[in-house]
Design a protein around this motif. Structure first.
Motif, PDB file in Angstrom:
ATOM      1  N   ARG A  91       0.835  -1.203   0.000  1.00  0.00           N
ATOM      2  CA  ARG A  91       0.000   0.000   0.000  1.00  0.00           C
ATOM      3  C   ARG A  91       0.872   1.257   0.000  1.00  0.00           C
ATOM      4  O   ARG A  91       0.585   2.233  -0.705  1.00  0.00           O
ATOM      5  CB  ARG A  91      -0.925   0.000   1.213  1.00  0.00           C
ATOM      6  CG  ARG A  91      -1.986   1.074   1.174  1.00  0.00           C
ATOM      7  CD  ARG A  91      -2.972   0.959   2.321  1.00  0.00           C
ATOM      8  NE  ARG A  91      -3.771  -0.253   2.220  1.00  0.00           N
ATOM      9  CZ  ARG A  91      -3.750  -1.262   3.111  1.00  0.00           C
ATOM     10  NH1 ARG A  91      -2.980  -1.206   4.173  1.00  0.00           N
ATOM     11  NH2 ARG A  91      -4.490  -2.323   2.943  1.00  0.00           N
ATOM     12  N   ASN A  98       1.083   4.207  -2.958  1.00  0.00           N
ATOM     13  CA  ASN A  98       0.965   5.648  -2.680  1.00  0.00           C
ATOM     14  C   ASN A  98       2.198   6.409  -3.153  1.00  0.00           C
ATOM     15  O   ASN A  98       2.081   7.506  -3.708  1.00  0.00           O
ATOM     16  CB  ASN A  98       0.729   5.890  -1.194  1.00  0.00           C
ATOM     17  CG  ASN A  98      -0.638   5.437  -0.749  1.00  0.00           C
ATOM     18  OD1 ASN A  98      -1.574   5.362  -1.550  1.00  0.00           O
ATOM     19  ND2 ASN A  98      -0.764   5.119   0.523  1.00  0.00           N
ATOM     20  N   ASP A  99       3.382   5.840  -2.937  1.00  0.00           N
ATOM     21  CA  ASP A  99       4.615   6.490  -3.389  1.00  0.00           C
ATOM     22  C   ASP A  99       4.647   6.612  -4.908  1.00  0.00           C
ATOM     23  O   ASP A  99       5.001   7.663  -5.449  1.00  0.00           O
ATOM     24  CB  ASP A  99       5.843   5.725  -2.909  1.00  0.00           C
ATOM     25  CG  ASP A  99       6.103   5.890  -1.432  1.00  0.00           C
ATOM     26  OD1 ASP A  99       5.536   6.825  -0.819  1.00  0.00           O
ATOM     27  OD2 ASP A  99       6.875   5.077  -0.881  1.00  0.00           O
ATOM     28  N   LYS A 136       2.166   6.746  -6.923  1.00  0.00           N
ATOM     29  CA  LYS A 136       1.192   7.743  -7.350  1.00  0.00           C
ATOM     30  C   LYS A 136       1.745   9.157  -7.153  1.00  0.00           C
ATOM     31  O   LYS A 136       1.565  10.031  -8.015  1.00  0.00           O
ATOM     32  CB  LYS A 136      -0.111   7.573  -6.579  1.00  0.00           C
ATOM     33  CG  LYS A 136      -1.218   8.436  -7.092  1.00  0.00           C
ATOM     34  CD  LYS A 136      -2.525   8.121  -6.415  1.00  0.00           C
ATOM     35  CE  LYS A 136      -3.633   8.982  -6.981  1.00  0.00           C
ATOM     36  NZ  LYS A 136      -4.911   8.681  -6.365  1.00  0.00           N
ATOM     37  N   SER A 153       1.518   1.987  -9.783  1.00  0.00           N
ATOM     38  CA  SER A 153       0.615   2.218  -8.666  1.00  0.00           C
ATOM     39  C   SER A 153      -0.669   1.410  -8.847  1.00  0.00           C
ATOM     40  O   SER A 153      -1.148   0.772  -7.907  1.00  0.00           O
ATOM     41  CB  SER A 153       0.291   3.703  -8.537  1.00  0.00           C
ATOM     42  OG  SER A 153      -0.683   3.910  -7.556  1.00  0.00           O
ATOM     43  N   ARG A 179      -2.194  -1.632  -6.475  1.00  0.00           N
ATOM     44  CA  ARG A 179      -3.561  -1.586  -5.941  1.00  0.00           C
ATOM     45  C   ARG A 179      -4.369  -2.796  -6.389  1.00  0.00           C
ATOM     46  O   ARG A 179      -5.165  -3.325  -5.621  1.00  0.00           O
ATOM     47  CB  ARG A 179      -4.250  -0.300  -6.355  1.00  0.00           C
ATOM     48  CG  ARG A 179      -3.616   0.915  -5.733  1.00  0.00           C
ATOM     49  CD  ARG A 179      -4.600   2.015  -5.520  1.00  0.00           C
ATOM     50  NE  ARG A 179      -3.934   3.206  -5.031  1.00  0.00           N
ATOM     51  CZ  ARG A 179      -3.786   3.477  -3.741  1.00  0.00           C
ATOM     52  NH1 ARG A 179      -4.241   2.672  -2.832  1.00  0.00           N
ATOM     53  NH2 ARG A 179      -3.163   4.588  -3.370  1.00  0.00           N
TER      54      ARG A 179
END
Length: 81
Positions: A10, A14-15, A17, A66, A70
């Motif tokens: 996760r 996030n990184d 993105k 990303s 996900r």
């Protein structure tokens, strides 16, 4: 997948993105510099346009990474149900 691995995945999503957004912003700023009249010499414009394309390509790459992270998390959620 253990909780620790899920948390790391996760965080990676996030990184990636954020990397994508930063690269997109840099590419947009470079593009603004190209379209402003008199901001650059004519000889430098092709190099800047290549740099813009590279930033946008890298942005798309990180956005896909990303999305892949996900998707892996969602697949794990579906498998655990």
């Amino acid at each position: 997948m253990r909780q620790r691995e899920r948390k790391q995945l996760r965080a990676k999503a996030n990184d990636y993105k954020m990397y994508s957004l930063v690269l997109l912003a840099i590419g947009a700023l470079f593009y603004l510099g190209v379209i402003l009249p008199g901001a650059l010499e004519a000889g430098k414009k092709p190099l800047i346009l290549i740099a813009i394309a590279a930033f946008l390509a890298a942005s798309i790459y990180f956005l896909r990474r990303s999305a892949a992270c996900r998707r892996m998390l969602e697949d794990e959620d579906e498998m655990s149900l």
